[in-house]
Write a protein that holds these residues in place. Structure first.
Motif, PDB file in Angstrom:
ATOM      1  N   GLY A 136      30.189  50.163  39.613  1.00 22.19           N
ATOM      2  CA  GLY A 136      28.978  49.352  39.781  1.00 22.19           C
ATOM      3  C   GLY A 136      27.690  50.053  39.411  1.00 22.19           C
ATOM      4  O   GLY A 136      26.691  49.390  39.107  1.00 22.19           O
ATOM      5  N   ASN A 137      27.660  51.395  39.446  1.00 20.73           N
ATOM      6  CA  ASN A 137      26.445  52.117  39.082  1.00 20.73           C
ATOM      7  C   ASN A 137      26.617  52.932  37.809  1.00 20.73           C
ATOM      8  O   ASN A 137      25.835  53.835  37.527  1.00 20.73           O
ATOM      9  CB  ASN A 137      26.018  53.029  40.243  1.00 20.73           C
ATOM     10  CG  ASN A 137      27.108  54.042  40.600  1.00 20.73           C
ATOM     11  OD1 ASN A 137      28.215  53.961  40.081  1.00 20.73           O
ATOM     12  ND2 ASN A 137      26.792  54.970  41.480  1.00 20.73           N
ATOM     13  N   GLU A 138      27.654  52.595  37.038  1.00 20.80           N
ATOM     14  CA  GLU A 138      27.915  53.308  35.793  1.00 20.80           C
ATOM     15  C   GLU A 138      27.504  52.454  34.601  1.00 20.80           C
ATOM     16  O   GLU A 138      27.139  51.282  34.747  1.00 20.80           O
ATOM     17  CB  GLU A 138      29.394  53.682  35.708  1.00 20.80           C
ATOM     18  CG  GLU A 138      29.846  54.610  36.843  1.00 20.80           C
ATOM     19  CD  GLU A 138      31.337  54.847  36.841  1.00 20.80           C
ATOM     20  OE1 GLU A 138      32.005  54.374  35.896  1.00 20.80           O
ATOM     21  OE2 GLU A 138      31.838  55.499  37.777  1.00 20.80           O
ATOM     22  N   ALA A 139      27.593  53.037  33.415  1.00 21.74           N
ATOM     23  CA  ALA A 139      27.186  52.314  32.205  1.00 21.74           C
ATOM     24  C   ALA A 139      28.077  51.103  31.960  1.00 21.74           C
ATOM     25  O   ALA A 139      27.606  50.021  31.594  1.00 21.74           O
ATOM     26  CB  ALA A 139      27.224  53.255  31.001  1.00 21.74           C
ATOM     27  N   ASN A 140      29.398  51.273  32.155  1.00 20.76           N
ATOM     28  CA  ASN A 140      30.349  50.177  31.986  1.00 20.76           C
ATOM     29  C   ASN A 140      30.865  49.740  33.349  1.00 20.76           C
ATOM     30  O   ASN A 140      31.285  50.565  34.164  1.00 20.76           O
ATOM     31  CB  ASN A 140      31.517  50.608  31.103  1.00 20.76           C
ATOM     32  CG  ASN A 140      31.092  50.872  29.679  1.00 20.76           C
ATOM     33  OD1 ASN A 140      30.204  50.199  29.150  1.00 20.76           O
ATOM     34  ND2 ASN A 140      31.692  51.852  29.040  1.00 20.76           N
ATOM     35  N   ILE A 141      30.837  48.438  33.586  1.00 22.25           N
ATOM     36  CA  ILE A 141      31.251  47.880  34.878  1.00 22.25           C
ATOM     37  C   ILE A 141      32.451  46.973  34.645  1.00 22.25           C
ATOM     38  O   ILE A 141      32.418  46.084  33.787  1.00 22.25           O
ATOM     39  CB  ILE A 141      30.100  47.100  35.532  1.00 22.25           C
ATOM     40  CG1 ILE A 141      28.903  48.031  35.727  1.00 22.25           C
ATOM     41  CG2 ILE A 141      30.536  46.508  36.867  1.00 22.25           C
ATOM     42  CD1 ILE A 141      27.647  47.333  36.197  1.00 22.25           C
ATOM     43  N   THR A 142      33.516  47.203  35.411  1.00 19.55           N
ATOM     44  CA  THR A 142      34.763  46.462  35.241  1.00 19.55           C
ATOM     45  C   THR A 142      34.992  45.522  36.414  1.00 19.55           C
ATOM     46  O   THR A 142      34.869  45.915  37.575  1.00 19.55           O
ATOM     47  CB  THR A 142      35.962  47.421  35.114  1.00 19.55           C
ATOM     48  OG1 THR A 142      35.765  48.254  33.961  1.00 19.55           O
ATOM     49  CG2 THR A 142      37.268  46.654  34.968  1.00 19.55           C
ATOM     50  N   PHE A 143      35.328  44.287  36.090  1.00 22.72           N
ATOM     51  CA  PHE A 143      35.685  43.270  37.080  1.00 22.72           C
ATOM     52  C   PHE A 143      37.173  43.002  36.932  1.00 22.72           C
ATOM     53  O   PHE A 143      37.637  42.637  35.845  1.00 22.72           O
ATOM     54  CB  PHE A 143      34.893  41.984  36.851  1.00 22.72           C
ATOM     55  CG  PHE A 143      33.395  42.157  36.940  1.00 22.72           C
ATOM     56  CD1 PHE A 143      32.720  41.782  38.084  1.00 22.72           C
ATOM     57  CD2 PHE A 143      32.679  42.686  35.876  1.00 22.72           C
ATOM     58  CE1 PHE A 143      31.333  41.934  38.174  1.00 22.72           C
ATOM     59  CE2 PHE A 143      31.306  42.848  35.948  1.00 22.72           C
ATOM     60  CZ  PHE A 143      30.635  42.474  37.100  1.00 22.72           C
ATOM     61  N   THR A 144      37.920  43.149  38.011  1.00 24.77           N
ATOM     62  CA  THR A 144      39.363  42.913  37.990  1.00 24.77           C
ATOM     63  C   THR A 144      39.720  42.002  39.153  1.00 24.77           C
ATOM     64  O   THR A 144      39.243  42.207  40.280  1.00 24.77           O
ATOM     65  CB  THR A 144      40.138  44.232  38.126  1.00 24.77           C
ATOM     66  OG1 THR A 144      39.754  45.113  37.067  1.00 24.77           O
ATOM     67  CG2 THR A 144      41.644  43.993  38.068  1.00 24.77           C
ATOM     68  N   GLY A 145      40.538  41.003  38.881  1.00 25.72           N
ATOM     69  CA  GLY A 145      40.857  40.078  39.961  1.00 25.72           C
ATOM     70  C   GLY A 145      42.117  39.285  39.735  1.00 25.72           C
ATOM     71  O   GLY A 145      42.862  39.503  38.774  1.00 25.72           O
ATOM     72  N   LEU A 146      42.345  38.344  40.639  1.00 31.31           N
ATOM     73  CA  LEU A 146      43.510  37.468  40.605  1.00 31.31           C
ATOM     74  C   LEU A 146      43.049  36.015  40.617  1.00 31.31           C
ATOM     75  O   LEU A 146      42.049  35.667  41.241  1.00 31.31           O
ATOM     76  CB  LEU A 146      44.412  37.720  41.820  1.00 31.31           C
ATOM     77  CG  LEU A 146      45.009  39.127  41.969  1.00 31.31           C
ATOM     78  CD1 LEU A 146      45.743  39.243  43.302  1.00 31.31           C
ATOM     79  CD2 LEU A 146      45.955  39.431  40.817  1.00 31.31           C
ATOM     80  N   GLY A 147      43.820  35.177  39.935  1.00 31.31           N
ATOM     81  CA  GLY A 147      43.565  33.740  39.960  1.00 31.31           C
ATOM     82  C   GLY A 147      42.549  33.280  38.937  1.00 31.31           C
ATOM     83  O   GLY A 147      42.052  34.053  38.106  1.00 31.31           O
ATOM     84  N   TRP A 148      42.230  31.975  39.020  1.00 33.91           N
ATOM     85  CA  TRP A 148      41.304  31.357  38.076  1.00 33.91           C
ATOM     86  C   TRP A 148      40.617  30.186  38.772  1.00 33.91           C
ATOM     87  O   TRP A 148      41.275  29.275  39.261  1.00 33.91           O
ATOM     88  CB  TRP A 148      42.054  30.879  36.834  1.00 33.91           C
ATOM     89  CG  TRP A 148      41.152  30.414  35.728  1.00 33.91           C
ATOM     90  CD1 TRP A 148      39.807  30.626  35.614  1.00 33.91           C
ATOM     91  CD2 TRP A 148      41.525  29.668  34.566  1.00 33.91           C
ATOM     92  NE1 TRP A 148      39.326  30.074  34.472  1.00 33.91           N
ATOM     93  CE2 TRP A 148      40.344  29.479  33.804  1.00 33.91           C
ATOM     94  CE3 TRP A 148      42.720  29.158  34.099  1.00 33.91           C
ATOM     95  CZ2 TRP A 148      40.350  28.779  32.596  1.00 33.91           C
ATOM     96  CZ3 TRP A 148      42.724  28.468  32.901  1.00 33.91           C
ATOM     97  CH2 TRP A 148      41.562  28.279  32.145  1.00 33.91           C
ATOM     98  N   GLY A 149      39.282  30.257  38.855  1.00 35.34           N
ATOM     99  CA  GLY A 149      38.520  29.164  39.431  1.00 35.34           C
ATOM    100  C   GLY A 149      37.735  29.587  40.658  1.00 35.34           C
ATOM    101  O   GLY A 149      37.755  30.743  41.080  1.00 35.34           O
ATOM    102  N   HIS A 150      37.059  28.600  41.264  1.00 35.53           N
ATOM    103  CA  HIS A 150      36.204  28.880  42.420  1.00 35.53           C
ATOM    104  C   HIS A 150      36.995  29.129  43.699  1.00 35.53           C
ATOM    105  O   HIS A 150      36.478  29.703  44.659  1.00 35.53           O
ATOM    106  CB  HIS A 150      35.208  27.738  42.643  1.00 35.53           C
ATOM    107  CG  HIS A 150      35.828  26.379  42.701  1.00 35.53           C
ATOM    108  ND1 HIS A 150      36.698  25.985  43.701  1.00 35.53           N
ATOM    109  CD2 HIS A 150      35.697  25.312  41.867  1.00 35.53           C
ATOM    110  CE1 HIS A 150      37.060  24.734  43.485  1.00 35.53           C
ATOM    111  NE2 HIS A 150      36.481  24.307  42.373  1.00 35.53           N
TER     112      HIS A 150
END
Length: 437
Positions: free
Chosen positions: A384-398
């Motif tokens: 979160g405080n680096e040059a590249n930020i990665t989002f990883t998760g499960l599922g699709w939708g709200h």
């Protein structure tokens, strides 16, 4: 005695004020479901006539092509405010453009036009959005009229197209658009009831608006067609008129593709009003890692995130982003733990370190709500405080309401019927038949 009475009045006023601030201004996802009977085993008799649904097919078009083949009924209001109607048979493609006071169709100008095919040849509308071309065949009545978009102090004329059709016919296109037609019948039935309830809620609550639902994921996907798959037709027809209620009130039955493990409380995404049926549940499919719920991962630079958020007006602050982190429902940082992110907190660079909090679902949509981007809010944010930020998760939708893949699993593996599925994903709800056989 009077002093105690005055204290009571003050406390009551404070309580009312708190209620007004906390709940009154929040969108209410419940409206009365008057005239319905509880769904019984013998299925109640015919009730009120099914409502008409106004579907926003296309909006803010600067140009479109309307293809007409066969016999067509047309009713129009001319620029002289005269009403004209009749039928004609033609095979032609005409250009549709805005005029500022209405629309031009071919060489003729109108304030508003309604058309409907009278044979097996649906009307076909084609338009272009950037490099993407869209064509929709509509075997129902359509309405074409002028609207506008605001650019600074200017109002720019545009074209809006609606489709009008009975609820049950509308649902043929929604079930076909939302889930594969070869899914288990009970899952399709559950989808039909959820979609009907969602649409009827919009019809009831948007009476003073120009349309009820979008034809896209902004509401629910609608793919009109003359050829309805037998399985889809059976799912819709066998549940005709059935909607979902809570405490004798119609609720807005949200649904999504894949929850990732647990469905989300609607208060985390859409409303502050507590609704039991939308409070979130454990999904028997997605919570079992043996079923391999869809995993996604995407990486951006901090500049890319800022650019996307500013493009849609979600981030209005200037400058660079210093840090991004996910917060849970109580405002606590999730850190490196996978969980349902409710708020994305962005800390801006600079001496004062201004923080901006964006609802996680709004952030997801701004970044691009598809499997290539931030697909869901059930995720972990890394770097979160680096040059590249990665989002990883499960599922699709709200994540709110019915999990479509979970419903298919419940029908196929657990042998749930559609009522069991609806009870699972909308706990405490009751099915009601408002019209139908």
């Amino acid at each position: 005695m009077i002093r105690w009475f005055l204290k009571f009045v003050c406390l009551a006023a404070l309580a009312f004020g708190f209620y007004h601030i906390a709940f009154h201004d929040a969108p209410d996802l419940r409206i009365p479901a008057a005239g319905g009977e509880l769904l019984a085993a013998n299925m109640p008799g015919r009730g009120p006539v099914q409502p008409e649904v106004r579907v926003l097919v296309a909006d803010a078009l600067d140009h479109a092509t309307l293809t007409i083949n066969g016999k067509v009924w047309m009713q129009a209001v001319t620029m002289q405010m005269k009403a004209e109607d009749g039928t004609f048979t033609q095979s032609v493609a005409v250009e549709v453009t805005p005029t500022g006071q209405g629309v031009r169709i071919g060489t003729d100008q109108y304030v508003r036009v309604r058309m409907k095919n009278l044979d097996s040849q649906p009307l076909r509308l084609t338009w272009r959005n950037g490099n993407e071309q869209t064509t929709v065949s509509i075997p129902h009545e359509i309405e074409i009229y002028g609207t506008h978009v605001v650019d600074g102090n200017r109002k720019i004329p545009r074209v809006r197209v609606l489709a009008r059709l009975p609820m049950e016919e509308y649902l043929y296109g929604v079930v076909a658009g939302e889930v594969p037609s070869n899914w288990p019948l009970e899952a399709l039935r559950a989808q039909a009831v959820a979609s009907r309830t969602f649409a009827y809620f919009e019809v009831k609550s948007r009476r003073n608006e120009e349309y009820d639902v979008h034809a896209s994921t902004q509401s629910q996907v609608w793919r009109p067609s003359l050829a309805v798959e037998p399985q889809v037709r059976r799912a819709v027809d066998s549940t005709a008129g059935i909607v979902i209620t809570e405490k004798n009130a119609l609720i807005k039955t949200f649904f999504h593709s894949e929850c990732g493990g647990f469905t989300a409380d609607a208060r985390w995404v859409f409303t502050k009003t507590p609704i039991l049926a939308l409070s979130g549940v454990r999904c028997p499919r997605c919570s079992d890692r043996a079923n391999k719920p869809s995993q996604w991962s995407t990486t951006y630079t901090r500049q890319e995130i800022a650019t996307r958020l500013r493009r849609v007006g979600v981030l209005r602050q200037g400058g660079e982003i210093r840090m991004i982190q996910g917060l849970d429902a109580y405002g606590n940082p999730l850190g490196g733990n996978l969980g349902r992110v409710v708020t994305v907190e962005i800390t801006m660079a600079g001496g004062r370190g201004l923080t901006v909090r964006i609802p996680a679902n709004q952030f997801r949509l701004a970044m691009g709500a598809d499997r290539k981007n931030v697909a869901s809010t059930y995720m972990v944010i890394q770097g979160g405080n680096e040059a590249n930020i990665t989002f990883t998760g499960l599922g699709w939708g709200h994540g709110v309401g019915l999990c479509q893949h979970g419903a298919a699993y419940a029908a196929d593996t657990l042998r749930y019927n559609f009522l069991d599925i609806l009870s699972l994903y909308y706990p405490g709800s009751k099915p009601v038949r408002l019209w139908g056989r």
